[in-house]
Motif scaffolding. Structure first.
Motif, PDB file in Angstrom:
ATOM      1  N   VAL A  82     -12.056  23.025 -15.800  1.00  0.00           N
ATOM      2  CA  VAL A  82     -12.868  22.579 -16.930  1.00  0.00           C
ATOM      3  C   VAL A  82     -12.129  22.794 -18.246  1.00  0.00           C
ATOM      4  O   VAL A  82     -12.301  22.051 -19.206  1.00  0.00           O
ATOM      5  CB  VAL A  82     -14.218  23.334 -16.945  1.00  0.00           C
ATOM      6  CG1 VAL A  82     -15.028  22.982 -18.187  1.00  0.00           C
ATOM      7  CG2 VAL A  82     -15.009  23.016 -15.691  1.00  0.00           C
ATOM      8  N   SER A  85      -9.962  20.093 -20.956  1.00  0.00           N
ATOM      9  CA  SER A  85     -10.939  19.113 -21.419  1.00  0.00           C
ATOM     10  C   SER A  85     -10.338  18.053 -22.330  1.00  0.00           C
ATOM     11  O   SER A  85     -10.943  17.006 -22.523  1.00  0.00           O
ATOM     12  CB  SER A  85     -12.083  19.821 -22.157  1.00  0.00           C
ATOM     13  OG  SER A  85     -11.580  20.522 -23.284  1.00  0.00           O
ATOM     14  N   ARG A 190     -16.350  19.670 -21.156  1.00  0.00           N
ATOM     15  CA  ARG A 190     -15.100  18.941 -20.943  1.00  0.00           C
ATOM     16  C   ARG A 190     -14.729  18.067 -22.140  1.00  0.00           C
ATOM     17  O   ARG A 190     -13.813  17.261 -22.057  1.00  0.00           O
ATOM     18  CB  ARG A 190     -15.211  18.086 -19.681  1.00  0.00           C
ATOM     19  CG  ARG A 190     -15.265  18.908 -18.390  1.00  0.00           C
ATOM     20  CD  ARG A 190     -15.491  18.014 -17.183  1.00  0.00           C
ATOM     21  NE  ARG A 190     -15.578  18.772 -15.938  1.00  0.00           N
ATOM     22  CZ  ARG A 190     -14.580  18.933 -15.084  1.00  0.00           C
ATOM     23  NH1 ARG A 190     -13.403  18.406 -15.350  1.00  0.00           N
ATOM     24  NH2 ARG A 190     -14.742  19.619 -13.970  1.00  0.00           N
TER      25      ARG A 190
END
Length: 374
Positions: A82, A85, A190
Motif C-alpha cells: 500500500v 501509492s 493508495r
C-alpha cells in the motif's frame, strides 16, 4: 502454467527456461537438452508446461490479449505494498486503458473473452470482466470518455481490499464480499483523489452490501455509474463457475440477473444493459433447435436472436467447418443456453473472430536459445 506444443521446442537445443509436467513438477531444468533425456517422449506425450508469466513479456496484439494483460497487471498491482501509492492511480488508469483498447480493437472479442475465458487470478479476472461489461454498456449510454475512465477504474478497484467473510445474495447464490464502511479507505491510502472514482466505488459498495433487503438501485442518491458497476459485478460473479463465487442455477445468466433484480433497477440502466449485451451476449454457448451446439458470434437487430457459429453436431462431434447460423430463422432458433464447461472441447476463439481473439503464442526462441530480456 501454459501447455506447450511440439513445434515450440527444438529438442536438440538447450532450454532457456525450465519445463514442468502436468502436476507442476519441474522435469527439465533450464540449460538441459530435452532429446538427451530418455523420458523426453513420455513427458511430451503427457503434457509439458512453461511458466505463464513468461508470456506476458510480449505486448498484447489483439483484443483478447489486452484483456488477459489487464488481468495479469491488476493481479500484480493488488499484491503491491500500500505504501507504493504514488504510481497506483497511474497503473490503474493504464489497466483501464487496456480494457478500452480491447473495446476499440474488437468489442465482440472483448465480450466473448468475458463469457468464455477463466484464466488468471479469480479476483483480478472478476474485476477486469466487470470493467469490460461496464464499458460496453457505457458506450451505449454515450458517457464522456474522461468520465468513463474514472468509472472503469472504479470497476477495477471495487473489491481491491481483502474481503471479509462473504454472504449469499438472492436466488443467484452469488457470494459478495462484505466491505468496509464506505469501501474507499484503501483507495485513499493508495493516493486516489478522483471524486468520480471514489464516489462510484462507495455507492456500488453500498448497493452490494444491503443487509437482508433487495438491491435498492432506484435510490435517487445512487448514481447511474454505481448502479451499472454493481449490476455488472453481479453478472460477472454469476458467470464465474470456479472460486468462491458460485454460478447461478440457471445458465441464462443475464436473464437471471435481470429477473432477480430488474424490479429494483432504474429502467434506463436495465435497458442499456440489454441493448449493449443482448439477451444472449456474444460468447454465450447455446444449443440450436436443430441440435447443433455453437457460440454466439454477433448480435442482430433482434436482441433475442443473435448470430451463432455452430461448432458441434447434435451428437457432440465437431463439424468439419464452423457454420454461421441466423437464429431468426425457425430451424436455427436457440433451444437453450449452456455452460462453456459442457462443450465437448474448448472453443478456439480465433476460428470464430480471427486474430483479435488469438491467445498468447509461445514466442520464437523462448524455450531454447538466449533468454529474452524483460
Amino acid at each position: 502454467m501454459r501447455k506447450i506444443g511440439r513445434d515450440d521446442i527444438d529438442a536438440t537445443a538447450p532450454l532457456a527456461y525450465p519445463l514442468h509436467d502436468v502436476n507442476g513438477r519441474c522435469v527439465l531444468e533450464a540449460g538441459s537438452v530435452p532429446a538427451a533425456n530418455a523420458n523426453w517422449p513420455r513427458w511430451l506425450n503427457g503434457g509439458l508446461y512453461v511458466d505463464v508469466g513468461l508470456l506476458w513479456r510480449q505486448a498484447p496484439c489483439g483484443a483478447r490479449q489486452c484483456v488477459q494483460h489487464a488481468i495479469v497487471r491488476l493481479t500484480e498491482l493488488k499484491q503491491a505494498p500500500v505504501e507504493n501509492s504514488r504510481a497506483f492511480a497511474d497503473e490503474m488508469t493504464a489497466i483501464a486503458a487496456l480494457v478500452s483498447e480491447a473495446w476499440r480493437r474488437d468489442s465482440d472479442v472483448m465480450t466473448a473473452t468475458v463469457m468464455l475465458c477463466r484464466d488468471g487470478d479469480q479476483a483480478a479476472r472478476q474485476a477486469v470482466y466487470t470493467a469490460c461489461v461496464a464499458l460496453r454498456v457505457l458506450c451505449c449510454m454515450d458517457m464522456p470518455e474522461a468520465h468513463g475512465a474514472s468509472v472503469l477504474a472504479a470497476a477495477l478497484s471495487l473489491h481491491l481490499e481483502q474481503p471479509l467473510p462473504a454472504r449469499p445474495l438472492g436466488r443467484l447464490g452469488a457470494l459478495l464480499p462484505r466491505a468496509g464502511v464506505d469501501g474507499v479507505s484503501g483507495l485513499r491510502r493508495r493516493g486516489v483523489r478522483d471524486p468520480v472514482w471514489l464516489d462510484t466505488v462507495r455507492q456500488a459498495k453500498r448497493i452490494l452490501n444491503e443487509d437482508d433487503q433487495p438491491l435498492r438501485l432506484r435510490d435517487k442518491q445512487l448514481s447511474d455509474e454505481a448502479q451499472l458497476i454493481a449490476l455488472a459485478d453481479l453478472l460477472c460473479a454469476s458467470l464465474d463457475e470456479t472460486g468462491s463465487r458460485q454460478a447461478g442455477a440457471s445458465r441464462a445468466v443475464l436473464r437471471d440477473v435481470l429477473i432477480e433484480h430488474g424490479a429494483h433497477v432504474d429502467i434506463r440502466i436495465a435497458s442499456s444493459l440489454i441493448r449493449a449485451l443482448g439477451v444472449y451476449p456474444v460468447g454465450t454457448v447455446v444449443q440450436l433447435a436443430r441440435g447443433e451446439i455453437g457460440v454466439v458470434s454477433d448480435l442482430s437487430e433482434q436482441l433475442d436472436a443473435p448470430w451463432v457459429c455452430s461448432l458441434f453436431g447434435e451428437l457432440g462431434a465437431p463439424l468439419a467447418e464452423p457454420v454461421l447460423r441466423d437464429t431468426r430463422q425457425g430451424g436455427n432458433a436457440i433451444r437453450e443456453s449452456l455452460s462453456a464447461m459442457e462443450l465437448p472441447s474448448p472453443v478456439n476463439m480465433a476460428i470464430i473472430w480471427g486474430e483479435e481473439a488469438a491467445d498468447y503464442r509461445m514466442p520464437s526462441g523462448l524455450l531454447h536459445g538466449e533468454r529474452q530480456s524483460v
